[in-house]
Design a protein around this motif. Sequence first.
Motif, mmCIF file in Angstrom:
data_model
loop_
_atom_site.group_PDB
_atom_site.id
_atom_site.type_symbol
_atom_site.label_atom_id
_atom_site.label_comp_id
_atom_site.label_asym_id
_atom_site.label_seq_id
_atom_site.Cartn_x
_atom_site.Cartn_y
_atom_site.Cartn_z
ATOM 1 N N VAL A 9 8.164 12.144 7.452
ATOM 2 C CA VAL A 9 7.892 13.193 6.466
ATOM 3 C C VAL A 9 8.974 14.274 6.547
ATOM 4 O O VAL A 9 8.758 15.409 6.112
ATOM 5 N N ALA A 10 10.135 13.907 7.088
ATOM 6 C CA ALA A 10 11.227 14.880 7.249
ATOM 7 C C ALA A 10 11.588 15.497 5.897
ATOM 8 O O ALA A 10 11.653 14.811 4.881
ATOM 9 N N LYS A 11 11.799 16.803 5.916
ATOM 10 C CA LYS A 11 12.240 17.596 4.770
ATOM 11 C C LYS A 11 11.263 17.589 3.598
ATOM 12 O O LYS A 11 10.637 18.590 3.321
ATOM 13 N N THR A 12 11.100 16.476 2.895
ATOM 14 C CA THR A 12 10.334 16.501 1.642
ATOM 15 C C THR A 12 8.885 16.046 1.811
ATOM 16 O O THR A 12 8.192 15.800 0.824
ATOM 17 N N GLY A 13 8.420 15.931 3.049
ATOM 18 C CA GLY A 13 7.007 15.661 3.266
ATOM 19 C C GLY A 13 6.573 14.309 2.723
ATOM 20 O O GLY A 13 7.200 13.284 2.983
ATOM 21 N N LEU A 14 5.496 14.320 1.933
ATOM 22 C CA LEU A 14 4.955 13.060 1.422
ATOM 23 C C LEU A 14 5.944 12.340 0.508
ATOM 24 O O LEU A 14 5.895 11.110 0.393
ATOM 25 N N LEU A 15 6.836 13.093 -0.145
ATOM 26 C CA LEU A 15 7.816 12.437 -1.033
ATOM 27 C C LEU A 15 8.719 11.510 -0.211
ATOM 28 O O LEU A 15 9.039 10.402 -0.636
ATOM 29 N N ARG A 16 9.080 11.970 0.978
ATOM 30 C CA ARG A 16 9.872 11.139 1.880
ATOM 31 C C ARG A 16 9.056 9.917 2.340
ATOM 32 O O ARG A 16 9.553 8.777 2.350
ATOM 33 N N ALA A 17 7.806 10.158 2.715
ATOM 34 C CA ALA A 17 6.942 9.061 3.185
ATOM 35 C C ALA A 17 6.760 8.003 2.095
ATOM 36 O O ALA A 17 6.803 6.794 2.365
ATOM 37 N N VAL A 18 6.580 8.471 0.869
ATOM 38 C CA VAL A 18 6.361 7.553 -0.252
ATOM 39 C C VAL A 18 7.643 6.764 -0.550
ATOM 40 O O VAL A 18 7.607 5.540 -0.713
ATOM 41 N N ASP A 19 8.771 7.453 -0.591
ATOM 42 C CA ASP A 19 10.068 6.787 -0.813
ATOM 43 C C ASP A 19 10.305 5.681 0.206
ATOM 44 O O ASP A 19 10.694 4.565 -0.140
ATOM 45 N N GLU A 20 10.092 6.062 1.459
ATOM 46 C CA GLU A 20 10.331 5.095 2.528
ATOM 47 C C GLU A 20 9.376 3.897 2.382
ATOM 48 O O GLU A 20 9.798 2.741 2.508
ATOM 49 N N SER A 21 8.123 4.171 2.071
ATOM 50 C CA SER A 21 7.132 3.098 1.932
ATOM 51 C C SER A 21 7.477 2.168 0.771
ATOM 52 O O SER A 21 7.316 0.947 0.867
ATOM 53 N N ILE A 22 7.962 2.752 -0.318
ATOM 54 C CA ILE A 22 8.374 1.931 -1.476
ATOM 55 C C ILE A 22 9.512 1.003 -1.060
ATOM 56 O O ILE A 22 9.546 -0.170 -1.440
ATOM 57 N N SER A 23 10.432 1.518 -0.238
ATOM 58 C CA SER A 23 11.576 0.697 0.189
ATOM 59 C C SER A 23 11.128 -0.495 1.043
ATOM 60 O O SER A 23 11.850 -1.478 1.149
ATOM 61 N N TYR A 24 9.954 -0.419 1.646
ATOM 62 C CA TYR A 24 9.426 -1.536 2.443
ATOM 63 C C TYR A 24 8.501 -2.435 1.624
ATOM 64 O O TYR A 24 7.948 -3.387 2.154
ATOM 65 N N ASP A 25 8.309 -2.085 0.356
ATOM 66 C CA ASP A 25 7.320 -2.767 -0.476
ATOM 67 C C ASP A 25 5.937 -2.714 0.191
ATOM 68 O O ASP A 25 5.188 -3.689 0.205
ATOM 69 N N ALA A 26 5.604 -1.541 0.734
ATOM 70 C CA ALA A 26 4.351 -1.359 1.459
ATOM 71 C C ALA A 26 3.205 -1.023 0.499
ATOM 72 O O ALA A 26 3.428 -0.654 -0.657
ATOM 73 N N ASP A 27 1.983 -1.163 1.002
ATOM 74 C CA ASP A 27 0.779 -0.840 0.220
ATOM 75 C C ASP A 27 0.087 0.420 0.726
ATOM 76 O O ASP A 27 -0.875 0.898 0.125
ATOM 77 N N THR A 28 0.518 0.889 1.893
ATOM 78 C CA THR A 28 -0.110 2.036 2.536
ATOM 79 C C THR A 28 0.904 2.626 3.510
ATOM 80 O O THR A 28 2.016 2.103 3.634
ATOM 81 N N TYR A 29 0.552 3.701 4.225
ATOM 82 C CA TYR A 29 1.467 4.250 5.230
ATOM 83 C C TYR A 29 0.735 5.155 6.207
ATOM 84 O O TYR A 29 -0.427 5.520 5.980
ATOM 85 N N MET A 30 1.445 5.497 7.281
ATOM 86 C CA MET A 30 0.911 6.460 8.236
ATOM 87 C C MET A 30 1.969 7.523 8.512
ATOM 88 O O MET A 30 3.158 7.225 8.556
ATOM 89 N N ILE A 31 1.522 8.770 8.699
ATOM 90 C CA ILE A 31 2.426 9.877 9.034
ATOM 91 C C ILE A 31 1.849 10.695 10.196
ATOM 92 O O ILE A 31 0.660 10.610 10.506
ATOM 93 N N TYR A 32 2.717 11.462 10.821
ATOM 94 C CA TYR A 32 2.329 12.571 11.694
ATOM 95 C C TYR A 32 2.653 13.833 10.905
ATOM 96 O O TYR A 32 3.756 13.961 10.389
ATOM 97 N N THR A 33 1.730 14.767 10.798
ATOM 98 C CA THR A 33 2.037 15.981 10.037
ATOM 99 C C THR A 33 2.666 17.051 10.917
ATOM 100 O O THR A 33 3.093 18.084 10.409
ATOM 101 N N ARG A 34 2.693 16.811 12.251
ATOM 102 C CA ARG A 34 3.308 17.799 13.137
ATOM 103 C C ARG A 34 4.040 17.071 14.252
ATOM 104 O O ARG A 34 3.744 15.933 14.561
ATOM 105 N N SER A 35 4.983 17.781 14.855
ATOM 106 C CA SER A 35 5.821 17.187 15.893
ATOM 107 C C SER A 35 5.007 16.909 17.144
ATOM 108 O O SER A 35 4.166 17.708 17.541
ATOM 109 N N ASN A 36 5.286 15.755 17.772
ATOM 110 C CA ASN A 36 4.668 15.448 19.059
ATOM 111 C C ASN A 36 5.296 16.234 20.200
ATOM 112 O O ASN A 36 4.900 16.080 21.357
#
Length: 289
Positions: A9-36
């Motif tokens: 979710v670096a920089k653009t948050g969910l937009l980044r997560a969605v972009d990345e997921s589309i590139s994998y042809d994924a149907d779902t995804y998982m994120i961390y909303t805060r740093s470990n």
Amino acid sequence: MKLGANVSVAKTGLLRAVDESISYDADTYMIYTRSNRGGPARPIEDFHRDEALPLMENHHLADPVVHLSYLVNLASPKEDTFGYGINILTEEIRRVEYLGFRYIVMHPGSHVGQGIDMGIKRIAEGLNQILSGNEELFLCLETMAGDGSKVGNRLEEIAEIISLVQHKDKLGVCIDTCHNYSAGYDIVNDLDGFFQVFDDLVGLDRLKVAHINDSKTPFSSHKDRHANIGRGSLGLAALRRVVRHPVLADKPLILETPGGLYGPEIALLRGLTDEIPEERTSKSATAAD
Ligand code: ZN
Ligand code: FE
Ligand code: FE
């Protein structure tokens, strides 16, 4: 099957997560909303929820999952660690409700020497302080590999935590193929047996999410070392049986494998190819747990 990966979710948050997921042809995804690594959380209003949700709809991305920070340990005997966990998890529930997501995955905790039974009671005590019963999501306890002083390696421990929580209708469970195999559940040779035991002890209606990882260590090794799909002790055939199992048909299935191979690995699990992708050796690519 509903396959996805642990995405950024670096920089653009969910937009980044969605972009990345589309590139994998994924149907779902998982994120961390805060740093470990700790520190204050990025404001959840900066995750571009309103722009991301229609994109997710258009690209058939459903049932996204949030993984809670590893720094939360509700099994801790120390008041400051326990209190920190209460605060972070309470805040995370609000954040995930803002996003409108239905699942938070959390590690039950580490008892750090006081024993499993004390750890179980402490976790339940924490969850009873946190949950009001009005939550609009499921808090999913992840099954662990049996390393160190972790709580939740055995399904009996997960069942015991749930039994002690008042608002248990808000609790779910996340299995993890690497962890379960390492903990001594032979999901390679008897997957149906595992789900039967799960149903007997926990109830299959609690099963909400699955992490799909191969394992770098052998059966019952009590270690937590994720391997790329088809390159570990579980192997491709066994992991394909997991993702095709009817019990997991509509559940988010999330890869947490090393080294940025999510796209080829998702294609491999779907059966679109039988070619196991080359591992990357880069140290910069680290697996999520
Ligand atoms: Zn793990
Ligand atoms: Fe995890
Ligand atoms: Fe996991």
